[in-house]
Motif scaffolding. Structure first.
Motif, short mmCIF file in Angstrom:
data_model
loop_
_atom_site.label_atom_id
_atom_site.label_comp_id
_atom_site.label_asym_id
_atom_site.label_seq_id
_atom_site.Cartn_x
_atom_site.Cartn_y
_atom_site.Cartn_z
N ASP A 79 -8.96 -6.18 3.78
CA ASP A 79 -8.40 -4.89 3.21
C ASP A 79 -6.94 -4.67 3.29
OD1 ASP A 79 -7.55 -2.24 3.66
OD2 ASP A 79 -9.79 -1.56 3.89
N ALA A 128 -0.78 4.60 4.63
CA ALA A 128 0.29 3.57 4.58
C ALA A 128 1.83 4.27 4.53
CB ALA A 128 0.22 2.86 3.22
N GLU A 179 -4.81 -2.44 3.10
CA GLU A 179 -4.33 -1.22 3.99
C GLU A 179 -4.45 -1.62 5.32
OE1 GLU A 179 -4.49 3.50 3.39
OE2 GLU A 179 -6.43 2.66 3.97
N PRO A 197 0.56 -1.13 -0.05
CA PRO A 197 -0.05 -0.05 0.12
C PRO A 197 0.78 1.31 -0.04
CG PRO A 197 -0.84 -1.63 1.62
CD PRO A 197 0.48 -2.35 1.01
N SER A 236 -1.00 4.33 0.16
CA SER A 236 -1.84 5.56 0.48
C SER A 236 -1.24 6.71 1.53
CB SER A 236 -3.20 5.14 1.14
OG SER A 236 -2.71 4.32 2.25
N TYR A 272 -1.85 -4.15 6.17
CA TYR A 272 -0.64 -3.57 6.15
C TYR A 272 -0.38 -3.03 7.56
CZ TYR A 272 3.29 -0.83 4.52
OH TYR A 272 4.88 -0.06 4.34
#
Length: 223
Positions: free
Chosen positions: A55, A17, A57, A12, A14, A60
Motif C-alpha cells: 500500500d 499523507a 500510503e 501520496p 491524501s 509512505y
C-alpha cells in the motif's frame, strides 16, 4: 521544489499523507526529512520492479516515521530509536482511525528497518522500508536502479555530497544517551565510530558470567 511524481512513483497526496508530511517536516531536520522521502521512493521503485504487493500510503507513512526516533524529541528515551518511531507512527495512525492490521504493518516496518535478514520475508511495506533505507544510507541495491532513477530521486529530494558524515552524526546524537539500546544491533557501530571511549557489550562475556555460570561454579565440590 519536489513534485508529486518522481521517476514514475507518485508521492501520496491524501489528507493522511499531507498531515504526516507536515508533522515530519516540523519535527525532523531537512537531512532526515529528505532521507525519509527517498526511502519511500527507493522502496516503491523496488516494489514495482519486484511486483510486490504494498500500500503506497502505508509505505509512505512508515518511511517518514522510520527515523523520527533520532530527533531531539526522544533525547530522554531509553528505547531503541526504531521502537520510538514505530510507536509514534502507531499513535498517529490510531488518531486517524486506521485499521489495526495496517497499523501493525507500519509498526513492524519501522521497528525492523535496521534488522537484517527478517523484513524481506514479511509484508511488502516491511520489506520495502528496510530495502529503501539500506539503499539510501549504504547504497545497498544501488545497481538495481537506473542512472535516470537515481538522478530523479536525488534531484527531487537532495542527498548532498556530505550526506554520509551528517547521517552518521544524526545516528550518533540520536543514540549516544541510550547506548544499551544498541546491544544486539549494528547501531553500536555509530557509537564506536564517534566515541573512542564506548565499549561494546560482548554476548559471550554475558553468557560466561551469567548467574547460571556463577551458580555452577559455586556448586562444584572442592578438590
Amino acid at each position: 521544489m519536489p513534485t508529486n511524481e518522481v521517476s514514475s512513483v507518485v508521492v501520496p497526496d491524501s489528507k493522511l499523507a499531507r498531515e504526516v508530511t507536515q508533522l515530519i517536516r516540523d519535527t525532523e531536520s531537512e537531512l532526515l526529512f529528505n532521507h525519509s522521502v527517498r526511502v519511500y521512493l527507493w522502496g516503491a521503485l523496488l516494489g514495482k520492479q519486484k511486483n510486490l504487493s504494498f500500500d503506497p500510503e502505508l509505505l509512505y507513512v512508515a518511511a517518514l516515521f522510520h527515523d523520527i526516533g533520532l530527533t531531539s524529541t526522544y533525547r530522554e528515551s531509553q528505547l531503541r530509536f526504531e521502537v520510538d518511531g514505530a510507536n509514534a507512527a502507531r499513535d498517529f495512525l490510531r488518531s486517524h482511525h486506521i485499521s489495526q492490521e495496517d497499523i501493525d504493518k507500519v509498526w513492524t516496518a519501522v521497528a525492523l528497518h535496521t534488522t537484517p535478514g527478517i523484513p524481506e520475508h514479511m509484508h511488502g511495506e516491511v520489506a520495502l522500508v528496510q530495502a529503501g533505507a539500506g539503499m539510501d544510507v549504504a547504497g545497498r541495491g544501488f545497481d538495481h536502479f537506473t542512472d535516470e532513477q537515481r538522478t530523479a530521486v536525488i534531484t527531487a529530494y537532495p542527498r548532498g555530497a556530505d550526506f554520509a558524515p551528517r547521517m552518521i552524526d544524526a545516528f550518533y546524537h540520536g543514540m549516544k544517551h541510550r547506548p544499551g539500546s544498541t546491544f544486539g544491533t549494528f547501531n553500536d557501530d555509530f557509537l564506536v565510530y564517534k566515541d573512542p571511549r564506548f565499549e561494546r557489550v560482548n554476548l559471550c562475556s554475558i553468557i560466561l558470567n551469567s548467574n547460571w555460570e556463577q551458580q555452577t561454579a559455586h556448586s562444584k565440590p572442592d578438590c
